[in-house]
Design a protein around this motif. Sequence first.
Motif, PDB file in Angstrom:
ATOM      1  N   CYS A  21      11.571 111.619  65.008  1.00 20.30           N
ATOM      2  CA  CYS A  21      11.909 111.728  66.584  1.00 20.30           C
ATOM      3  C   CYS A  21      12.726 113.071  66.818  1.00 20.30           C
ATOM      4  O   CYS A  21      13.702 113.632  66.305  1.00 20.30           O
ATOM      5  CB  CYS A  21      12.815 110.932  67.272  1.00 20.30           C
ATOM      6  N   GLY A  22      11.968 114.050  67.609  1.00 23.84           N
ATOM      7  CA  GLY A  22      12.714 115.386  67.911  1.00 23.84           C
ATOM      8  C   GLY A  22      12.262 116.396  66.887  1.00 23.84           C
ATOM      9  O   GLY A  22      12.593 117.609  67.383  1.00 23.84           O
TER      10      GLY A  22
ATOM     11  N   ALA B 198       4.089 106.147  64.189  1.00 21.69           N
ATOM     12  CA  ALA B 198       5.011 106.087  63.457  1.00 21.69           C
ATOM     13  C   ALA B 198       5.807 107.259  63.124  1.00 21.69           C
ATOM     14  O   ALA B 198       6.862 106.933  62.915  1.00 21.69           O
ATOM     15  CB  ALA B 198       4.610 105.086  62.266  1.00 21.69           C
ATOM     16  N   LEU B 199       5.170 108.347  62.631  1.00 24.11           N
ATOM     17  CA  LEU B 199       5.904 109.397  62.233  1.00 24.11           C
ATOM     18  C   LEU B 199       6.828 109.950  63.541  1.00 24.11           C
ATOM     19  O   LEU B 199       7.874 110.326  63.192  1.00 24.11           O
ATOM     20  CB  LEU B 199       4.844 110.432  61.831  1.00 24.11           C
TER      21      LEU B 199
ATOM     22  N   PHE C 298      -0.178 118.624  62.940  1.00 27.81           N
ATOM     23  CA  PHE C 298       1.411 118.554  63.283  1.00 27.81           C
ATOM     24  C   PHE C 298       2.084 119.038  62.298  1.00 27.81           C
ATOM     25  O   PHE C 298       1.676 119.255  61.012  1.00 27.81           O
ATOM     26  CB  PHE C 298       1.835 116.980  63.845  1.00 27.81           C
ATOM     27  N   SER C 299       3.439 119.330  62.597  1.00 30.65           N
ATOM     28  CA  SER C 299       4.259 119.600  61.466  1.00 30.65           C
ATOM     29  C   SER C 299       5.738 118.907  61.469  1.00 30.65           C
ATOM     30  O   SER C 299       6.261 118.489  62.484  1.00 30.65           O
ATOM     31  CB  SER C 299       4.536 121.207  61.981  1.00 30.65           C
ATOM     32  N   ILE C 300       6.212 119.073  60.396  1.00 25.81           N
ATOM     33  CA  ILE C 300       7.525 118.387  60.115  1.00 25.81           C
ATOM     34  C   ILE C 300       8.035 119.229  59.189  1.00 25.81           C
ATOM     35  O   ILE C 300       7.952 119.535  58.058  1.00 25.81           O
ATOM     36  CB  ILE C 300       7.377 117.058  59.533  1.00 25.81           C
ATOM     37  N   PRO C 301       9.453 119.473  59.801  1.00 26.78           N
ATOM     38  CA  PRO C 301      10.430 120.431  58.923  1.00 26.78           C
ATOM     39  C   PRO C 301      11.376 119.478  58.047  1.00 26.78           C
ATOM     40  O   PRO C 301      11.647 118.598  58.137  1.00 26.78           O
ATOM     41  CB  PRO C 301      11.269 121.150  60.053  1.00 26.78           C
ATOM     42  N   ILE C 302      11.476 120.295  56.805  1.00 27.01           N
ATOM     43  CA  ILE C 302      12.524 119.522  55.599  1.00 27.01           C
ATOM     44  C   ILE C 302      13.234 120.727  55.099  1.00 27.01           C
ATOM     45  O   ILE C 302      12.909 121.899  55.139  1.00 27.01           O
ATOM     46  CB  ILE C 302      11.469 119.064  54.695  1.00 27.01           C
ATOM     47  N   LYS C 303      14.407 120.229  54.646  1.00 27.02           N
ATOM     48  CA  LYS C 303      15.201 121.089  53.779  1.00 27.02           C
ATOM     49  C   LYS C 303      16.107 120.237  52.736  1.00 27.02           C
ATOM     50  O   LYS C 303      16.115 119.137  52.693  1.00 27.02           O
ATOM     51  CB  LYS C 303      16.245 121.672  54.868  1.00 27.02           C
TER      52      LYS C 303
END
Length: 240
Positions: free
Chosen positions: A19-20, A13-14, A33-38
């Motif tokens: 995506c990408g 789902a994540l 896993f990692s997810i970038p945020i800003k």
Amino acid sequence: MDYRDEQVNEIEALDSIYCGDMEIIAKQPFYKFSIPIKSEEHELETSNGLACRLEFTYTAKYPDEPLVVDIEDQENFEDGDEQILKEHLAEQMNENLGMVMVFTLVSAAQEWLNVQWDKIKMHREESAALKLKEEEEAERKRFEGTRVTVETFLTWKEKFDDEMGITKRREIAEREGKKLTGRELFMTDKTLDQSDLKFLEDGDAVKVDESLFQNLEDLDLDDDPDDLDFDPNNLSDDSA
């Protein structure tokens, strides 16, 4: 509960949501896993806004127990921000135990970045305004000079007396009992300091009774000094 199935379903789902952007770092023994945020105003070229990368690691019994969250690649974070964000995410995890929560954590961290950046901007604007005010005040003082107070007047007077040798002459005269000239008496008269200070402290203006000067044209100021019969004590009319 089959924790592995829960974790795999959340990963799928994540990956669809981010995506990408989401990166799978490891699958064994648990997914990492990692997810970038800003923040919304993040601009890499101008160093505006906040940004980081959230790194998640599942645990054996997640989501019934918290997962591990690390904060990497911080941009424009101030001292203590990383720890504050970690504590904020820990609170979110405790509130969502029993449910998959990575999306909730990412959203909470994203909102935290926006709020924190607003605080940083406000602090910078206040600092810039204060600096400008201080510069303007310094410029104003440079043109106005130093305001005269009792303390500054006494300091100046003491320095002036020393430079003019007045203090030294006063001490010698007092020690030897020497009679000073009128000018020296004026220059060394300490009561003059007090009279000046009186004006500084009270700020009272000198008042003049104008009625005393209204009939000056009626006065005969041209009396003949050669008139031997002139008696200043007898101003009665000659015809009387």
